[in-house]
Design an enzyme around this catalytic site. Structure first.
Site, mmCIF file in Angstrom:
data_model
loop_
_atom_site.group_PDB
_atom_site.id
_atom_site.type_symbol
_atom_site.label_atom_id
_atom_site.label_comp_id
_atom_site.label_asym_id
_atom_site.label_seq_id
_atom_site.Cartn_x
_atom_site.Cartn_y
_atom_site.Cartn_z
ATOM 1 N NE ARG A 155 7.485 -3.052 6.117
ATOM 2 C CZ ARG A 155 5.920 -2.617 5.880
ATOM 3 N NH1 ARG A 155 5.501 -2.259 4.903
ATOM 4 N NH2 ARG A 155 5.421 -3.087 6.990
ATOM 5 C CE LYS A 172 -2.100 -0.543 3.909
ATOM 6 N NZ LYS A 172 -1.728 -1.807 4.292
ATOM 7 N NE ARG A 178 2.011 -4.498 11.474
ATOM 8 C CZ ARG A 178 3.033 -4.364 10.563
ATOM 9 N NH1 ARG A 178 4.196 -5.284 10.887
ATOM 10 N NH2 ARG A 178 2.963 -3.927 9.536
ATOM 11 N NE ARG A 222 6.804 -0.745 9.619
ATOM 12 C CZ ARG A 222 5.388 -0.573 9.174
ATOM 13 N NH1 ARG A 222 5.625 0.099 7.999
ATOM 14 N NH2 ARG A 222 4.747 -0.796 9.940
HETATM 15 P P1 AMP Z 1 0.976 1.030 8.768
HETATM 16 O O1 AMP Z 1 2.205 1.784 8.392
HETATM 17 O O2 AMP Z 1 -0.098 1.546 7.943
HETATM 18 O O3 AMP Z 1 1.154 -0.526 8.531
HETATM 19 O O4 AMP Z 1 0.645 1.188 10.238
HETATM 20 C C1 AMP Z 1 1.639 0.909 11.340
HETATM 21 C C2 AMP Z 1 0.726 0.960 12.622
HETATM 22 O O5 AMP Z 1 0.421 2.276 12.781
HETATM 23 C C3 AMP Z 1 -0.559 0.047 12.839
HETATM 24 O O6 AMP Z 1 -0.164 -1.304 13.002
HETATM 25 C C4 AMP Z 1 -1.164 0.621 13.843
HETATM 26 O O7 AMP Z 1 -0.800 0.347 15.025
HETATM 27 C C5 AMP Z 1 -0.902 2.186 13.707
HETATM 28 N N1 AMP Z 1 -1.862 2.782 12.796
HETATM 29 C C6 AMP Z 1 -1.721 3.253 11.570
HETATM 30 N N2 AMP Z 1 -2.932 3.659 11.115
HETATM 31 C C7 AMP Z 1 -3.854 3.368 11.808
HETATM 32 C C8 AMP Z 1 -5.325 4.007 12.082
HETATM 33 N N3 AMP Z 1 -5.951 4.130 10.871
HETATM 34 N N4 AMP Z 1 -5.806 3.448 13.145
HETATM 35 C C9 AMP Z 1 -5.210 2.883 14.244
HETATM 36 N N5 AMP Z 1 -3.943 2.780 14.212
HETATM 37 C C10 AMP Z 1 -3.089 3.044 13.019
#
Ligand code: AMP
Length: 187
Positions: free
Chosen positions: A128, A14, A145, A134
């Site tokens: 990754r 994404k 996740r 990360r």
């Molecule tokens: P991502 O980079 O989109 O995979 O997001 C990494 C982490 O950020 C997720 O596992 C959540 O802990 C937090 N996060 C990102 N977007 C959201 C959201 N819309 N609502 C709640 N937590 C979020």
């Protein structure tokens, strides 16, 4: 209009695709995950609030996330469109996004659903993790996740499908190939 969402499981690509597509459409790619990570790095209050949730692979509470998105979408660069990556992530956030946009006289125009199978996702995320380090990319957190995605985010697909907004895109293949598929879907 270009008020777009990109939804898909962790590891579907994404973030990578959002940046490329947003550049082509001349709109900002807004990644809630990136905003959280930046705040954690800079040790802001928001970063402190979000860190433990992110490190354990859980969603940051809606109250924190919604406030952050509302203020980001009010910025000038998002006035003519945006590509939201990683928000909304549960049904309550859909309701909030509807409210934010309706306050601006706007609505979501299209939802890009990026799909890939589970084994491929775990492999990509582990690769990754090795490369970027990360804090939420170890195997246990990755599996959690994926579970959070299945339980909390997947219901959004039928929700937006009922509105006729979802276009599904195969996330397998070279980055450029997937970008072309998305651009074709938007044409
Ligand atoms: P991502 O980079 O989109 O995979 O997001 C990494 C982490 O950020 C997720 O596992 C959540 O802990 C937090 N996060 C990102 N977007 C959201 C959201 N819309 N609502 C709640 N937590 C979020």
């Amino acid at each position: 209009m270009n008020r777009l969402l990109i939804i898909g499981p962790p590891g579907a690509g994404k973030g990578t695709q959002a940046v490329k597509i947003a550049e082509k459409l001349n709109i900002p790619a807004i990644s809630t995950g990136d905003i959280f990570r930046k705040n954690i790095k800079e040790e802001t209050e928001l970063g402190k609030e979000a860190k433990s949730y992110i490190d354990s692979g859980n969603l940051v509470p809606d109250s924190v996330t919604n406030r952050m998105v509302r203020s980001r979408l009010a910025e000038a660069d998002a006035a003519e469109g945006f590509l939201l990556d990683g928000y909304p992530r549960n049904p309550a956030q859909v309701t909030e996004l509807d409210a934010i946009l309706s306050d601006m006289g706007q609505q979501v125009d299209k939802v890009l659903l990026l799909v890939a199978d589970n084994d491929e996702l775990v492999q990509r995320l582990l690769a990754r993790a090795a490369k970027e380090g990360r804090s939420d990319d170890n195997e246990e957190v990755i599996r959690h996740r994926l579970k959070v995605y299945a339980e909390e985010t997947q219901p959004l697909i039928s929700l937006y499908s009922q509105r006729g907004l979802v276009t599904e895109i195969d996330g397998l293949g070279e980055i450029e190939e997937v970008t072309s598929r998305i651009m074709a879907a938007l044409a």
